[in-house]
Design a protein around this motif. Structure first.
Motif, PDB file in Angstrom:
ATOM      1  N   GLU A 168      -9.709  -0.394   2.925  1.00 39.20           N
ATOM      2  CA  GLU A 168      -9.850   0.958   2.384  1.00 39.20           C
ATOM      3  C   GLU A 168     -10.997   1.014   1.385  1.00 39.20           C
ATOM      4  O   GLU A 168     -11.359   0.008   0.783  1.00 39.20           O
ATOM      5  CB  GLU A 168      -8.562   1.346   1.642  1.00 39.20           C
TER       6      GLU A 168
ATOM      7  N   LYS B 153      -7.051   4.384  -3.940  1.00 39.36           N
ATOM      8  CA  LYS B 153      -7.888   4.699  -2.778  1.00 39.36           C
ATOM      9  C   LYS B 153      -8.722   5.934  -3.083  1.00 39.36           C
ATOM     10  O   LYS B 153      -8.292   6.806  -3.838  1.00 39.36           O
ATOM     11  CB  LYS B 153      -7.008   5.018  -1.567  1.00 39.36           C
TER      12      LYS B 153
ATOM     13  N   ILE C  81     -12.170   1.831  -2.154  1.00 36.60           N
ATOM     14  CA  ILE C  81     -11.467   1.850  -3.431  1.00 36.60           C
ATOM     15  C   ILE C  81     -12.264   2.640  -4.470  1.00 36.60           C
ATOM     16  O   ILE C  81     -13.477   2.536  -4.560  1.00 36.60           O
ATOM     17  CB  ILE C  81     -11.248   0.396  -3.931  1.00 36.60           C
TER      18      ILE C  81
ATOM     19  N   GLU D 227       0.836  -1.179   0.000  1.00 33.33           N
ATOM     20  CA  GLU D 227       0.000   0.000   0.000  1.00 33.33           C
ATOM     21  C   GLU D 227       0.878   1.239   0.000  1.00 33.33           C
ATOM     22  O   GLU D 227       1.855   1.309   0.723  1.00 33.33           O
ATOM     23  CB  GLU D 227      -0.819  -0.067   1.303  1.00 33.33           C
TER      24      GLU D 227
END
Lengths: 151, 136
Positions: free
Chosen positions: B100, B122, B102, B38
């Motif tokens: 997260e 993100k 997306i 990430e």
């Protein structure tokens, strides 16, 4: 009553019974291990599948992320050598890793083929991370069809 | 990175998984080896799926569950007889729950030499806006 009947049985030997059971278990276990896939694997990277038809041997190996340029393949007599290096490029330095399962490194493997091959006609193709090497059998090693003449 | 260059590659056994969800198609299912990392802007998934063609690969993202699945067609010809079989081929399947949110339309996937690279951007977090109070 039950005990009396058991003891009344002629020549019932519990040890003999155990021995029979053990032999039976051994036989079952042997059957199990023999049928397992990957049996006889050298445990050397890359794992290969070797198949044959009338004319060729085929060696296949799963090498994801490796282009043809990263591989070195050579043949002599009836042995095949595959070597190379798997590189995993460095990503963003600030990246936070959640999983890191893919491995990089060098490898080299020798494979002995069951018979002589025509080394001049060996071809290797790599598609979708699957390497396929086609090794034509030498004329002398090909199976010959023998026709039976009626006299 | 130079640290990885000298190490020798070891055999990684393909991990076979139980049928979850249950498969109607026969054959083994394996979990592909993955790297997931990430950065500030995105989540990157790299998955080793050798033998999977782009048309046989399905990427599904719903309710923050990402599922990768790839079918492998038997590469061997009709008349080929196995002499030595060290690995088996089968479907690849793996799913992850993402933490997260997306940006769905921004997802990009490329498949090259049997490695899938999936970029999941993100959703930009709401920028805190400072409100200055004017005195009037």
């Amino acid at each position: 009553m039950l005990i009396r009947r058991l003891s009344g049985w002629p020549e019932w030997d519990p040890f003999e019974e155990l021995g029979r059971m053990r032999r039976e278990m051994d036989r079952l276990m042997e059957g199990l291990t023999r049928s397992l896939p990957g049996d006889g694997s050298a445990g050397v990277f890359p794992l290969i599948n070797l198949t044959e038809d009338m004319d060729n041997f085929y060696v296949r190996a799963e090498l994801p992320g490796m282009a043809a340029d990263d591989l070195e393949i050579s043949v002599t007599g009836n042995s095949l050598s595959i070597s190379g290096e798997r590189k995993i490029p460095v990503e963003d330095e600030n990246a936070v890793y959640h999983r890191r399962e893919r491995e990089a490194g060098k490898f080299s493997r020798m494979i002995s083929l069951p018979s002589e091959i025509d080394t001049g006609k060996v071809e290797a193709v790599s598609t979708d991370g699957l390497l396929t090497i086609t090794l034509p059998k030498a004329e002398a090693a090909k199976p010959k069809q023998i026709t039976v003449k009626a006299s | 990175m130079s640290a990885t260059e000298s190490t020798a590659l070891k055999v990684q056994d393909k991990k076979e998984i139980g049928p979850r969800p249950e498969q109607l198609k026969p054959g083994p299912t394996y979990t592909p080896a993955v790297d997931i990392f990430e950065t500030e802007k995105e989540i990157i998934v790299l998955a080793d799926m050798p033998g999977v063609k782009a048309k046989d690969l399905t990427i599904d993202l719903r309710d923050s569950t990402l599922t990768l699945s790839g079918d492998v067609t038997r590469p061997e010809g009709e008349n080929e007889v196995a002499v030595l079989r060290e690995y088996q081929t089968g479907k690849f399947l793996r799913s992850f729950t993402l933490s997260e949110v997306i940006d769905q339309p921004g997802i990009e996937a490329t498949l090259r030499d049997g490695v899938l690279r999936l970029t999941l951007p993100k959703v930009a977090p709401a920028v805190p806006r400072k409100i200055t109070v004017k005195t009037g």
